[in-house]
Design a protein around this motif. Structure first.
Motif, PDB file in Angstrom:
ATOM      1  N   ALA A  86       1.106  -1.525  -0.034  1.00  0.00           N
ATOM      2  CA  ALA A  86      -0.146   0.281   0.432  1.00  0.00           C
ATOM      3  C   ALA A  86       0.430   1.116  -0.116  1.00  0.00           C
ATOM      4  N   GLY A  87       1.995   1.091   0.620  1.00  0.00           N
ATOM      5  CA  GLY A  87       2.666   2.534   0.941  1.00  0.00           C
ATOM      6  C   GLY A  87       3.283   3.334  -0.350  1.00  0.00           C
ATOM      7  N   PRO A  88       3.980   2.851  -1.620  1.00  0.00           N
ATOM      8  CA  PRO A  88       4.006   3.774  -2.477  1.00  0.00           C
ATOM      9  C   PRO A  88       2.762   4.308  -2.839  1.00  0.00           C
ATOM     10  N   SER A  89       2.111   3.663  -2.953  1.00  0.00           N
ATOM     11  CA  SER A  89       1.136   3.973  -3.741  1.00  0.00           C
ATOM     12  C   SER A  89       0.053   5.475  -3.507  1.00  0.00           C
ATOM     13  N   ILE A  90       0.581   5.335  -2.124  1.00  0.00           N
ATOM     14  CA  ILE A  90      -0.379   7.044  -0.878  1.00  0.00           C
ATOM     15  C   ILE A  90       1.060   7.657  -1.320  1.00  0.00           C
ATOM     16  N   VAL A  91       2.520   7.004  -1.452  1.00  0.00           N
ATOM     17  CA  VAL A  91       3.791   8.385  -1.374  1.00  0.00           C
ATOM     18  C   VAL A  91       2.722   9.102  -2.903  1.00  0.00           C
ATOM     19  N   ALA A  92       3.000   7.997  -4.233  1.00  0.00           N
ATOM     20  CA  ALA A  92       2.946   8.804  -4.892  1.00  0.00           C
ATOM     21  C   ALA A  92       1.318   9.339  -5.594  1.00  0.00           C
ATOM     22  N   MET A  93       0.233   8.571  -4.934  1.00  0.00           N
ATOM     23  CA  MET A  93      -0.917   9.544  -4.842  1.00  0.00           C
ATOM     24  C   MET A  93      -0.601  10.460  -4.407  1.00  0.00           C
ATOM     25  N   ASP A  94      -0.234  11.302  -3.638  1.00  0.00           N
ATOM     26  CA  ASP A  94      -0.356  12.621  -2.873  1.00  0.00           C
ATOM     27  C   ASP A  94       0.409  13.663  -3.923  1.00  0.00           C
ATOM     28  N   MET A  95       0.868  12.764  -4.486  1.00  0.00           N
ATOM     29  CA  MET A  95       2.361  13.788  -5.423  1.00  0.00           C
ATOM     30  C   MET A  95       0.675  13.729  -7.334  1.00  0.00           C
ATOM     31  N   LEU A  96       0.193  13.270  -7.416  1.00  0.00           N
ATOM     32  CA  LEU A  96      -0.914  12.986  -8.043  1.00  0.00           C
ATOM     33  C   LEU A  96      -1.850  13.189  -8.752  1.00  0.00           C
ATOM     34  N   ILE A  97      -2.007  13.183  -7.256  1.00  0.00           N
ATOM     35  CA  ILE A  97      -3.511  13.747  -6.925  1.00  0.00           C
ATOM     36  C   ILE A  97      -3.879  15.252  -7.244  1.00  0.00           C
ATOM     37  N   GLY A  98      -2.153  15.527  -6.598  1.00  0.00           N
ATOM     38  CA  GLY A  98      -2.099  17.395  -5.804  1.00  0.00           C
ATOM     39  C   GLY A  98      -1.853  17.201  -7.149  1.00  0.00           C
ATOM     40  N   ASN A  99      -1.515  16.876  -8.334  1.00  0.00           N
ATOM     41  CA  ASN A  99      -0.965  17.533  -9.968  1.00  0.00           C
ATOM     42  C   ASN A  99      -2.890  17.373 -10.678  1.00  0.00           C
ATOM     43  N   GLY A 100      -4.391  16.754 -10.145  1.00  0.00           N
ATOM     44  CA  GLY A 100      -4.603  16.667 -11.047  1.00  0.00           C
ATOM     45  C   GLY A 100      -4.861  15.725 -11.031  1.00  0.00           C
ATOM     46  N   TRP A 101      -4.493  14.348 -10.953  1.00  0.00           N
ATOM     47  CA  TRP A 101      -5.001  13.257 -11.567  1.00  0.00           C
ATOM     48  C   TRP A 101      -6.164  12.758 -10.262  1.00  0.00           C
ATOM     49  N   LYS A 102      -6.939  11.853 -11.396  1.00  0.00           N
ATOM     50  CA  LYS A 102      -8.426  11.366 -10.650  1.00  0.00           C
ATOM     51  C   LYS A 102      -8.041   9.636  -9.925  1.00  0.00           C
ATOM     52  N   LEU A 103      -8.988   9.429  -9.048  1.00  0.00           N
ATOM     53  CA  LEU A 103      -8.837   7.863  -8.936  1.00  0.00           C
ATOM     54  C   LEU A 103     -10.419   7.430  -9.712  1.00  0.00           C
TER      55      LEU A 103
END
Lengths: 214, 462
Positions: free
Chosen positions: B315-332
C-alpha cells in the motif's frame, strides 16, 4: 509621463475598457449635478500627473454620503490642490459597491516585451504578491489560466465572506481590452489598474495610472 | 529565430556534419584537445575527421593537418580547441575558407567582463559578416548521437536515443545526460549552448525540431538575453514536440525602477515561469526531474485525460505517489462493479483485497500471473493511464512480457515502479527499456513521470 487619473480613464474608456464613470468638477454646483446623476455615495479625488499615489497625500475622499460631506471634501481638495499642484483636476465618481478587488498591470520589459499582470488588488497587492503574468499578445485561455494561477482565486470566485461571486468572463473581457489597448499604443510604457472591481455581472476599473513615453 | 536562414541552414548541416575539423587537437591524455577525437572515434563516426595541429603528422591514427586551409573541400564544422584570442582569429580564417560552422570551446568572453565583452562583440560581428554560425563560446560543443557525431570535448556515457539536451551549462548538461543514462534513456543530441553569443536557444530548438530522431527536448537555462525570441521559437516547437525546461537563477529581482507597481512585483523568474507555461513547455525543478520527465515524454503516449488506475500489492508506495499525482490533478475513479467482480475472481475468495482504486492486491498479488491478469481486467475499464507498483523479490519472476503485451494492446501510458536497487535489477531495467516499459525505482519518480505526461496533455489541449 504619468497621466492624471481622469486622462488615464479617458484613454481606457476609448478602448472600451469598462471604467467607473468619472467627471471633472470645477464648482460645488458641478458636484451637485454629478450627485444627481450618479447618486450617493460619491468619491472625490485629486487627479494629478505629479501625485499618482493620491491616498498618501490625502487626495482621496471615499463614501461621501450627502451634500455637506461632498462640500467638505471639495474644500479640502481645493486647498490641497493649491498646496501641491495648481494644474491638478478634482474629479468625482460614484462609490463602487463592495466587490472582489483585482490589480491589472501592463509593463514593457526589455527582454520579455509587453507583459500583463493580474493580482489580488486593493491594499493586499503588496502584502500577498499574489500575481500572475503573461506575455502579450495572449489568448483568452491564457487570461483564464492567469486567474487560475492566483492562490486567492478559488475563494474570490465563489464570493469571499460578504463579497459577491465573480463572473470570470467579465474580468477576462476586461483584460482582453486592456491587452488590446497596450498592443495598439506603443507610447504606453506602463499601466497600473488598482482596484479593478469584479462582480457577478460586470467588472470595472476604479483607479488607473498610465505612464506614456514622451 | 535570431539567426538568418542562411546561418540556420549551416547550423543544421553542422548537426549532420560528415566532415569535421578538430583544431588544436592534441595527444595529451589530460588536455581538452584530445576529447573530441576520443569521442568521435569511440562513437564510430562514419564521416571524415581532420585533426589540425602543425606539431603532429598523425593523431590517434588519423592524418593530422597543419592548418584549416590544408583541408579540401572545407569541412562542415570546425571545433576550435584554442584560447579565446586564437579562437577568434581561427574563426575568421574558417569563415574565409567557407567552413560551415565553428564551435568555440574557450571561455574568456562576456562572462569575464570588459575585455571579454569586446572580444565577444568582435565574434558576433564576424559571424554576421560571414553568415557563419558560431556554437558557444564557452561550451563543450555539440553531439549528434544517431550518426556517431559525438564531438563534445568531455566524457559523456550515453547511447543514441530520443532526448535532445540543450544546456547553457556543460556541467548540468552532462549531468542531465548521465541521469537519463541511468534511466536507460539515450540522447539524440547534446548541445552546449554556452554564451549563446550568435546561435541562441531558440535557434537550436528550431534547427533540431524537424529531426525525427528527437522525440523530446530537455533544456537547462540559466538566463536568456532574448527571452521574447526564445518564447516565440519554443512555442512553435512545443506545439509539435514536448519541451522540458529546467531554469536556474530564480532569485534575481528585476532591477528596473518603475513608476508603478508592476516592477516591484515582478521577479525575473516569475516572468520565465509564466513564459514557459504560455509557450507550452513542461517546467521541472531538478536535473533528476528533467530526466524522469524527458524519459516518460519520449517513451509514452500522452493520456487522453486524467483518469488514473493504480495497481500494487504493497500500500505505502502508492499512497506516497497518490499525494503527488492527485495534487497535480489526476483522479482515481472507482472500478466498475463488473471489474471488481473480475478482480475478485482472479484473486480468489480467501484473501481480503481492496478492490477500490488504487487496487491493492496484497498477498497473492505478487504472483506474476495474478498481477498481470488483474491488470488485464483493469485495462478493460476506461482509464487514461496506469500506475503499477512492483516490490522486487529475486525469488519471484517479474511479469515483464505480460506488461509489454498489455501495453501494446491497450495503447495507454503505463508507468512501472520497480521497488529495487539499480545494481541488482540492472538487467531487468534494461529489459524494460528494450520492451518499451517505462520503469522507475521510486514511487515519487513514477508520479513525476505521470505528472509530466498530464502537464503536457494540458498544454496540448489549450
Amino acid at each position: 509621463m504619468i497621466l492624471p487619473e481622469h486622462e488615464a480613464k479617458e484613454l481606457l474608456e476609448k478602448a472600451q475598457v469598462p471604467i467607473v464613470p468619472t467627471r471633472i468638477i470645477d464648482s460645488l454646483q458641478d458636484a451637485a449635478d454629478a450627485a444627481e446623476q450618479m447618486g450617493y455615495p460619491l468619491v472625490l479625488k485629486l487627479s494629478s500627473s505629479r501625485y499618482s499615489h493620491k491616498t498618501e497625500v490625502g487626495g482621496v475622499f471615499l463614501n461621501l454620503e450627502d451634500q455637506s460631506a461632498v462640500a467638505r471634501a471639495y474644500d479640502e481638495l481645493i486647498r490641497l490642490r493649491q498646496k501641491l499642484h495648481g494644474e491638478a483636476a478634482i474629479i468625482v465618481e460614484p462609490m463602487a459597491p463592495p466587490g472582489a478587488e483585482f490589480y491589472i498591470g501592463v509593463q514593457r520589459h526589455d527582454g520579455f516585451g509587453l507583459v500583463i499582470s493580474l493580482g489580488l488588488g486593493g491594499v493586499f497587492l503588496e502584502l500577498f504578491k499574489d500575481v500572475s503574468f503573461r506575455l502579450l499578445p495572449a489568448r483568452r485561455s491564457d487570461f483564464c489560466e492567469m486567474l487560475n494561477e492566483l492562490k486567492t482565486w478559488p475563494k474570490l470566485r465563489k464570493g469571499f465572506r460578504n463579497l459577491p461571486p465573480v463572473g470570470d468572463d467579465h474580468l477576462i473581457d476586461l483584460m482582453d481590452k486592456v491587452a488590446g489597448l497596450s498592443l495598439a499604443r506603443e507610447d504606453i510604457v506602463e499601466m497600473d489598474m488598482n482596484p479593478v472591481m469584479a462582480y457577478a455581472d460586470r467588472a470595472l476599473v476604479v483607479d488607473a495610472r498610465i505612464v506614456t513615453s514622451g | 529565430m535570431t539567426i538568418s536562414s542562411t546561418m540556420m541552414e549551416k547550423l543544421k548541416r553542422a548537426f549532420n556534419a560528415t566532415r569535421i575539423a578538430v583544431v588544436g587537437a592534441s595527444q595529451d591524455q589530460h588536455s581538452v584537445g584530445i576529447g573530441p577525437l576520443i569521442n568521435l572515434l569511440g562513437s564510430s563516426f562514419q564521416g571524415d575527421i581532420f585533426p589540425v595541429n602543425p606539431k603532429y603528422e598523425t593523431l590517434l591514427g588519423k592524418k593530422c593537418y597543419p592548418s584549416l586551409e590544408a583541408i579540401d573541400p572545407p569541412p562542415d564544422l570546425a571545433i576550435l580547441l584554442l584560447n579565446q584570442n586564437l579562437a577568434l582569429k581561427m574563426a575568421e580564417e574558417a569563415a574565409q575558407l567557407g567552413i560551415g560552422a565553428v564551435t568555440i570551446v574557450a571561455g574568456g568572453f562576456k562572462e569575464v567582463g570588459a575585455g571579454g565583452k569586446e572580444l565577444e562583440e568582435s565574434l558576433k560581428a564576424l559571424a554576421e559578416h560571414y553568415q557563419m554560425p558560431v556554437i558557444g563560446p564557452n561550451t563543450l560543443g555539440i553531439s549528434s548521437f544517431h550518426h556517431g557525431m559525438h564531438s563534445i570535448f568531455w566524457h559523456l556515457d550515453t547511447f543514441p536515443g530520443p532526448v535532445a539536451v540543450i544546456s547553457q551549462s556543460g556541467g548540468v548538461g552532462t549531468a542531465l545526460g548521465q541521469c537519463l543514462r541511468s534511466l536507460q534513456c539515450g540522447l539524440s543530441h547534446f548541445v552546449g549552448a554556452g554564451n549563446c553569443s550568435v546561435v541562441d536557444f531558440g535557434d537550436y530548438l528550431e534547427a533540431l525540431s524537424d529531426d525525427p530522431a528527437v522525440r523530446t527536448f530537455c533544456l537547462f537555462i540559466e538566463g536568456l538575453h532574448a527571452p521574447r525570441a526564445f518564447y516565440e521559437a519554443a512555442g512553435k516547437v512545443a506545439a509539435r514536440k514536448p519541451v522540458v525546461v529546467y531554469k536556474a537563477g530564480k532569485h534575481e529581482e528585476v532591477s528596473r525602477a518603475t513608476a508603478t507597481h508592476t516592477g516591484s512585483l515582478t521577479g525575473e523568474y516569475d516572468l520565465y515561469r509564466s513564459m514557459f507555461r504560455q509557450a507550452g513547455l513542461v517546467e521541472v525543478q531538478s536535473t533528476w526531474e528533467a530526466a524522469v520527465s524527458a524519459k516518460a515524454l519520449s517513451m509514452l503516449q500522452l493520456p487522453g485525460g486524467n483518469r488514473l488506475c493504480a495497481l500494487t500489492f504493497t500500500a505505502g508506495p502508492s499512497i506516497v505517489a497518490m499525494d503527488m499525482l492527485i495534487g497535480n490533478g489526476w483522479k482515481l475513479p472507482d472500478l466498475s462493479p463488473a471489474t471488481k467482480e473480475a478482480v475478485r475472481k482472479i484473486i480468489g475468495e480467501k484473501t481480503a483485497v481492496a478492490t477500490q482504486n488504487p487496487v491493492d492486491l496484497t498477498g497473492p498479488g505478487f504472483l506474476p500471473h495474478v498481477y498481470s491478469r488483474v491488470l488485464q481486467a483493469l485495462t478493460a475499464e476506461d482509464y487514461d493511464a496506469y500506475f503499477l507498483v512492483w516490490n522486487y523479490n529475486r525469488q519471484i519472476r517479474l511479469p515483464l512480457p505480460e506488461l509489454e503485451q498489455l501495453q501494446r494492446t491497450v495503447t495507454k501510458p503505463m508507468v512501472l515502479v520497480l521497488l529495487a536497487n539499480p545494481f541488482e535489477v540492472r538487467p531487468h531495467l534494461e529489459e524494460c527499456a528494450a520492451k518499451g516499459i517505462c520503469a522507475y525505482l521510486t514511487p515519487e519518480d513514477g508520479a513525476m513521470a505521470l505528472n509530466a505526461l498530464l502537464n503536457r496533455r494540458r498544454m496540448c489541449d489549450r
